[in-house]
Design an enzyme around this catalytic site. Structure first.
Site, mmCIF file in Angstrom:
data_model
loop_
_atom_site.group_PDB
_atom_site.id
_atom_site.type_symbol
_atom_site.label_atom_id
_atom_site.label_comp_id
_atom_site.label_asym_id
_atom_site.label_seq_id
_atom_site.Cartn_x
_atom_site.Cartn_y
_atom_site.Cartn_z
ATOM 1 N N ASN A 9 -0.766 93.673 37.005
ATOM 2 C CA ASN A 9 -1.679 93.859 35.872
ATOM 3 C C ASN A 9 -2.946 93.059 36.159
ATOM 4 O OD1 ASN A 9 -2.975 94.054 33.420
ATOM 5 N ND2 ASN A 9 -1.640 92.573 32.386
ATOM 6 N N LYS A 11 -5.578 92.899 34.375
ATOM 7 C CA LYS A 11 -6.273 92.482 33.151
ATOM 8 C C LYS A 11 -7.760 92.856 33.268
ATOM 9 C CE LYS A 11 -3.028 88.703 32.887
ATOM 10 N NZ LYS A 11 -2.427 87.875 31.870
ATOM 11 N N HIS A 94 0.953 95.057 25.503
ATOM 12 C CA HIS A 94 0.859 93.772 26.202
ATOM 13 C C HIS A 94 0.540 92.687 25.175
ATOM 14 C CE1 HIS A 94 -0.610 90.581 28.814
ATOM 15 N NE2 HIS A 94 0.047 91.185 29.797
ATOM 16 N N GLU A 96 -1.430 90.316 25.135
ATOM 17 C CA GLU A 96 -2.863 90.051 24.906
ATOM 18 C C GLU A 96 -3.456 91.098 23.967
ATOM 19 O OE1 GLU A 96 -3.909 89.752 29.048
ATOM 20 O OE2 GLU A 96 -2.752 87.896 29.156
ATOM 21 N N GLU A 166 8.138 89.875 28.615
ATOM 22 C CA GLU A 166 7.133 88.876 28.971
ATOM 23 C C GLU A 166 7.064 87.811 27.875
ATOM 24 O OE1 GLU A 166 4.161 90.597 31.948
ATOM 25 O OE2 GLU A 166 3.365 90.962 29.966
ATOM 26 N N GLY A 172 0.225 83.682 32.185
ATOM 27 C CA GLY A 172 -1.024 83.045 32.591
ATOM 28 C C GLY A 172 -1.025 81.535 32.402
ATOM 29 N N SER A 212 3.923 84.539 35.016
ATOM 30 C CA SER A 212 3.714 83.630 36.143
ATOM 31 C C SER A 212 4.633 83.914 37.337
ATOM 32 C CB SER A 212 3.847 82.175 35.673
ATOM 33 O OG SER A 212 2.915 81.903 34.649
HETATM 34 C C1 PEP Z 1 0.708 89.687 32.690
HETATM 35 O O1 PEP Z 1 -0.515 89.804 32.653
HETATM 36 O O2 PEP Z 1 1.421 90.576 32.224
HETATM 37 C C2 PEP Z 1 1.291 88.475 33.275
HETATM 38 C C3 PEP Z 1 2.584 88.340 33.322
HETATM 39 O O3 PEP Z 1 0.404 87.524 33.755
HETATM 40 P P1 PEP Z 1 0.736 86.278 34.724
HETATM 41 O O4 PEP Z 1 1.580 86.798 35.856
HETATM 42 O O5 PEP Z 1 -0.619 85.815 35.194
HETATM 43 O O6 PEP Z 1 1.464 85.267 33.916
#
Ligand code: PEP
Length: 248
Positions: A9, A11, A94, A96, A166, A172, A212
Protein backbone atom coordinates in the site's frame (compact mmCIF):
# COMPACT_ATOMS: atom_id res chain seq x y z
CA UNK A 1 -6.14 -24.12 -0.54
CA UNK A 2 -5.45 -20.47 0.15
CA UNK A 3 -2.76 -18.81 -1.96
CA UNK A 4 -0.59 -16.40 0.05
CA UNK A 5 -1.14 -12.77 -0.96
CA UNK A 6 1.39 -10.02 -0.24
CA UNK A 7 0.34 -6.51 -1.22
CA UNK A 8 1.96 -3.10 -0.97
CA UNK A 9 0.00 0.00 0.00
CA UNK A 10 1.80 3.09 -1.25
CA UNK A 11 -0.64 5.45 0.49
CA UNK A 12 -0.10 9.03 -0.84
CA UNK A 13 3.46 8.45 -1.97
CA UNK A 14 5.19 8.39 -5.38
CA UNK A 15 4.90 10.69 -8.34
CA UNK A 16 4.49 9.27 -11.85
CA UNK A 17 8.27 9.28 -12.39
CA UNK A 18 8.84 7.50 -9.07
CA UNK A 19 6.14 4.92 -9.86
CA UNK A 20 7.75 4.27 -13.26
CA UNK A 21 11.14 3.82 -11.61
CA UNK A 22 9.68 1.42 -9.03
CA UNK A 23 7.92 -0.66 -11.70
CA UNK A 24 11.04 -0.93 -13.87
CA UNK A 25 13.12 -2.11 -10.90
CA UNK A 26 10.51 -4.39 -9.36
CA UNK A 27 9.96 -6.19 -12.68
CA UNK A 28 13.63 -7.10 -12.83
CA UNK A 29 13.47 -8.48 -9.27
CA UNK A 30 10.19 -10.37 -9.47
CA UNK A 31 10.45 -13.77 -11.05
CA UNK A 32 7.06 -15.16 -10.09
CA UNK A 33 6.52 -17.15 -6.95
CA UNK A 34 3.71 -19.14 -5.35
CA UNK A 35 2.72 -15.91 -3.66
CA UNK A 36 0.24 -13.50 -5.26
CA UNK A 37 1.42 -9.92 -5.19
CA UNK A 38 -0.04 -6.51 -5.94
CA UNK A 39 0.70 -2.83 -5.52
CA UNK A 40 -2.02 -0.44 -4.30
CA UNK A 41 -1.11 2.94 -5.74
CA UNK A 42 -2.63 6.45 -5.86
CA UNK A 43 -5.20 6.95 -8.66
CA UNK A 44 -2.98 8.85 -11.16
CA UNK A 45 -0.38 6.04 -11.22
CA UNK A 46 -2.82 3.14 -11.74
CA UNK A 47 -3.02 3.17 -15.55
CA UNK A 48 0.75 3.42 -15.82
CA UNK A 49 1.23 0.47 -13.46
CA UNK A 50 -1.35 -1.80 -15.11
CA UNK A 51 0.57 -1.26 -18.39
CA UNK A 52 3.99 -1.72 -16.79
CA UNK A 53 2.95 -4.92 -14.98
CA UNK A 54 0.96 -6.45 -17.85
CA UNK A 55 1.85 -10.12 -18.23
CA UNK A 56 4.12 -10.17 -15.18
CA UNK A 57 1.64 -11.58 -12.66
CA UNK A 58 2.01 -8.47 -10.49
CA UNK A 59 -1.44 -7.08 -9.72
CA UNK A 60 -2.49 -3.46 -9.37
CA UNK A 61 -4.97 -2.14 -6.85
CA UNK A 62 -6.64 1.17 -5.99
CA UNK A 63 -6.79 2.47 -2.43
CA UNK A 64 -10.40 3.67 -2.48
CA UNK A 65 -13.49 3.85 -4.69
CA UNK A 66 -17.01 5.29 -4.66
CA UNK A 67 -19.92 2.87 -4.45
CA UNK A 68 -22.03 4.58 -7.13
CA UNK A 69 -21.33 3.85 -10.80
CA UNK A 70 -21.43 7.55 -11.77
CA UNK A 71 -22.95 10.81 -10.63
CA UNK A 72 -22.38 14.23 -9.15
CA UNK A 73 -19.70 13.16 -6.67
CA UNK A 74 -16.86 15.61 -7.20
CA UNK A 75 -13.44 14.17 -6.49
CA UNK A 76 -14.58 10.55 -6.50
CA UNK A 77 -13.67 7.60 -8.73
CA UNK A 78 -16.01 4.75 -9.70
CA UNK A 79 -15.60 0.99 -10.13
CA UNK A 80 -16.08 1.08 -13.96
CA UNK A 81 -13.35 3.75 -14.19
CA UNK A 82 -10.94 1.48 -12.34
CA UNK A 83 -11.97 -1.59 -14.31
CA UNK A 84 -11.44 0.18 -17.63
CA UNK A 85 -7.75 0.76 -16.85
CA UNK A 86 -7.10 -2.82 -15.75
CA UNK A 87 -7.25 -2.46 -11.98
CA UNK A 88 -7.72 -5.86 -10.36
CA UNK A 89 -8.06 -5.06 -6.63
CA UNK A 90 -9.23 -2.26 -4.37
CA UNK A 91 -8.65 -1.52 -0.68
CA UNK A 92 -11.76 -0.77 1.34
CA UNK A 93 -11.96 0.60 4.87
CA UNK A 94 -8.28 1.24 5.47
CA UNK A 95 -7.95 2.69 8.96
CA UNK A 96 -6.62 5.97 7.53
CA UNK A 97 -9.84 6.32 5.52
CA UNK A 98 -11.95 5.42 8.54
CA UNK A 99 -9.99 7.88 10.71
CA UNK A 100 -9.55 10.88 8.39
CA UNK A 101 -12.21 10.58 5.65
CA UNK A 102 -15.36 9.42 7.38
CA UNK A 103 -15.37 5.84 6.09
CA UNK A 104 -17.97 3.88 8.04
CA UNK A 105 -18.93 0.22 8.31
CA UNK A 106 -21.92 1.06 6.06
CA UNK A 107 -19.85 2.65 3.28
CA UNK A 108 -17.36 -0.21 3.53
CA UNK A 109 -20.18 -2.67 2.86
CA UNK A 110 -21.56 -0.60 -0.04
CA UNK A 111 -18.11 -0.31 -1.62
CA UNK A 112 -17.47 -4.06 -1.34
CA UNK A 113 -20.79 -4.78 -3.06
CA UNK A 114 -20.05 -2.27 -5.84
CA UNK A 115 -16.59 -3.76 -6.42
CA UNK A 116 -17.90 -7.32 -6.58
CA UNK A 117 -20.62 -6.26 -9.01
CA UNK A 118 -17.96 -4.58 -11.16
CA UNK A 119 -15.56 -7.54 -11.06
CA UNK A 120 -12.82 -5.96 -8.93
CA UNK A 121 -11.55 -7.89 -5.90
CA UNK A 122 -11.97 -6.08 -2.57
CA UNK A 123 -9.35 -6.13 0.17
CA UNK A 124 -11.18 -5.03 3.30
CA UNK A 125 -9.20 -3.66 6.22
CA UNK A 126 -10.28 -4.17 9.83
CA UNK A 127 -8.52 -3.54 13.11
CA UNK A 128 -8.82 -2.14 16.60
CA UNK A 129 -7.19 1.02 17.95
CA UNK A 130 -4.90 1.20 20.96
CA UNK A 131 -7.61 2.11 23.44
CA UNK A 132 -9.80 -0.77 22.26
CA UNK A 133 -6.91 -3.19 22.68
CA UNK A 134 -6.06 -1.85 26.12
CA UNK A 135 -9.68 -2.37 27.12
CA UNK A 136 -9.52 -5.96 25.83
CA UNK A 137 -12.21 -5.19 23.23
CA UNK A 138 -10.19 -6.08 20.09
CA UNK A 139 -12.08 -9.27 19.20
CA UNK A 140 -15.47 -7.63 19.67
CA UNK A 141 -14.48 -4.62 17.55
CA UNK A 142 -12.92 -6.63 14.74
CA UNK A 143 -15.67 -9.24 14.52
CA UNK A 144 -18.21 -6.37 14.43
CA UNK A 145 -16.32 -4.79 11.52
CA UNK A 146 -16.27 -8.14 9.69
CA UNK A 147 -20.00 -8.71 10.18
CA UNK A 148 -20.76 -5.22 8.86
CA UNK A 149 -18.39 -5.55 5.89
CA UNK A 150 -19.83 -8.92 4.77
CA UNK A 151 -23.48 -7.96 5.37
CA UNK A 152 -25.75 -9.41 2.63
CA UNK A 153 -22.84 -10.83 0.66
CA UNK A 154 -23.43 -14.37 -0.61
CA UNK A 155 -21.04 -17.32 -0.13
CA UNK A 156 -19.80 -17.22 -3.75
CA UNK A 157 -18.86 -13.55 -3.45
CA UNK A 158 -17.48 -13.78 0.08
CA UNK A 159 -14.59 -16.00 -1.06
CA UNK A 160 -13.47 -13.29 -3.51
CA UNK A 161 -12.83 -10.88 -0.64
CA UNK A 162 -9.44 -10.65 1.10
CA UNK A 163 -9.43 -9.47 4.72
CA UNK A 164 -6.49 -7.43 6.01
CA UNK A 165 -6.23 -7.43 9.79
CA UNK A 166 -4.43 -4.20 10.62
CA UNK A 167 -4.29 -3.15 14.28
CA UNK A 168 -4.38 0.64 14.05
CA UNK A 169 -1.68 0.98 16.72
CA UNK A 170 0.76 -0.95 14.52
CA UNK A 171 0.30 0.98 11.27
CA UNK A 172 3.19 3.26 10.36
CA UNK A 173 4.33 3.27 13.98
CA UNK A 174 7.14 0.74 13.78
CA UNK A 175 5.23 -1.31 16.40
CA UNK A 176 4.31 -4.74 15.13
CA UNK A 177 1.75 -6.98 16.76
CA UNK A 178 3.55 -10.08 17.99
CA UNK A 179 3.09 -12.97 15.56
CA UNK A 180 0.95 -14.63 18.24
CA UNK A 181 -1.30 -11.57 18.65
CA UNK A 182 -1.71 -11.28 14.87
CA UNK A 183 -2.37 -15.02 14.56
CA UNK A 184 -4.99 -14.94 17.31
CA UNK A 185 -6.87 -12.09 15.64
CA UNK A 186 -6.75 -13.77 12.22
CA UNK A 187 -8.16 -16.89 13.92
CA UNK A 188 -10.93 -14.76 15.45
CA UNK A 189 -11.73 -13.32 12.00
CA UNK A 190 -11.96 -16.81 10.51
CA UNK A 191 -14.27 -17.91 13.34
CA UNK A 192 -16.51 -14.90 12.65
CA UNK A 193 -16.58 -15.80 8.95
CA UNK A 194 -17.45 -19.38 9.87
CA UNK A 195 -20.33 -18.09 11.97
CA UNK A 196 -21.54 -15.90 9.09
CA UNK A 197 -21.13 -18.57 6.40
CA UNK A 198 -19.76 -22.09 7.02
CA UNK A 199 -16.40 -23.76 7.55
CA UNK A 200 -15.74 -24.41 3.87
CA UNK A 201 -16.35 -20.76 2.92
CA UNK A 202 -14.37 -19.39 5.87
CA UNK A 203 -11.44 -21.67 5.01
CA UNK A 204 -11.23 -20.19 1.51
CA UNK A 205 -10.96 -16.55 2.55
CA UNK A 206 -7.44 -15.10 2.55
CA UNK A 207 -6.55 -13.13 5.69
CA UNK A 208 -3.56 -10.82 5.66
CA UNK A 209 -1.78 -9.14 8.54
CA UNK A 210 -0.71 -5.50 8.18
CA UNK A 211 1.21 -3.20 10.50
CA UNK A 212 4.92 -2.43 10.18
CA UNK A 213 5.71 -5.56 8.18
CA UNK A 214 9.30 -5.41 6.94
CA UNK A 215 11.92 -7.79 5.53
CA UNK A 216 13.14 -8.59 9.07
CA UNK A 217 9.78 -9.81 10.38
CA UNK A 218 7.98 -11.03 7.24
CA UNK A 219 8.84 -14.71 7.43
CA UNK A 220 7.97 -15.00 11.12
CA UNK A 221 4.56 -13.43 10.44
CA UNK A 222 3.94 -15.42 7.26
CA UNK A 223 4.77 -18.68 8.99
CA UNK A 224 1.90 -18.29 11.44
CA UNK A 225 -0.86 -20.79 10.81
CA UNK A 226 -3.77 -18.36 10.46
CA UNK A 227 -1.95 -15.66 8.48
CA UNK A 228 -2.16 -15.98 4.69
CA UNK A 229 -0.48 -12.80 3.59
CA UNK A 230 0.60 -9.28 4.40
CA UNK A 231 -0.48 -5.74 3.61
CA UNK A 232 2.70 -3.69 3.63
CA UNK A 233 2.79 0.10 3.84
CA UNK A 234 6.14 1.84 4.33
CA UNK A 235 8.34 -1.08 3.29
CA UNK A 236 6.51 -1.51 -0.03
CA UNK A 237 7.83 1.84 -1.30
CA UNK A 238 11.28 0.38 -1.78
CA UNK A 239 11.40 -2.34 -4.46
CA UNK A 240 14.34 -4.05 -2.74
CA UNK A 241 12.53 -4.28 0.58
CA UNK A 242 9.22 -5.24 -1.01
CA UNK A 243 10.73 -8.08 -3.05
CA UNK A 244 12.39 -9.43 0.10
CA UNK A 245 8.99 -9.54 1.78
CA UNK A 246 7.34 -11.15 -1.27
CA UNK A 247 10.11 -13.78 -1.29
CA UNK A 248 9.90 -14.28 2.47
C1 PEP B 1 -0.71 0.03 5.72
O1 PEP B 1 -0.59 1.12 5.15
O2 PEP B 1 -1.71 -0.66 5.51
C2 PEP B 1 0.33 -0.41 6.65
C3 PEP B 1 0.22 -1.55 7.26
O3 PEP B 1 1.41 0.45 6.84
P1 PEP B 1 2.83 0.11 7.53
O4 PEP B 1 3.31 -1.19 6.94
O5 PEP B 1 3.70 1.27 7.14
O6 PEP B 1 2.60 0.00 8.99
Amino acid sequence: MRIPFIAGNWKMYKTMAEAREFAAKFKTLYHGTDVKTAVFAPFPQLALLTKQFEGTGIGVGAQNVHFEKEGAFTGEVSVPMLKEIGVEYCLVGHSERRQYFGETDETVNLKIKALLAGDILPVVCVGENLQEREEGAEEKIVSGQIKAAFKDICHEDAVKITVAYEPVWAIGTGKTATPEQANQMCFCIRMTLKELYDEETADKIVIQYGGSVKPENASEIMNMEEIDGALVGGASLDPLKFIEIVNF
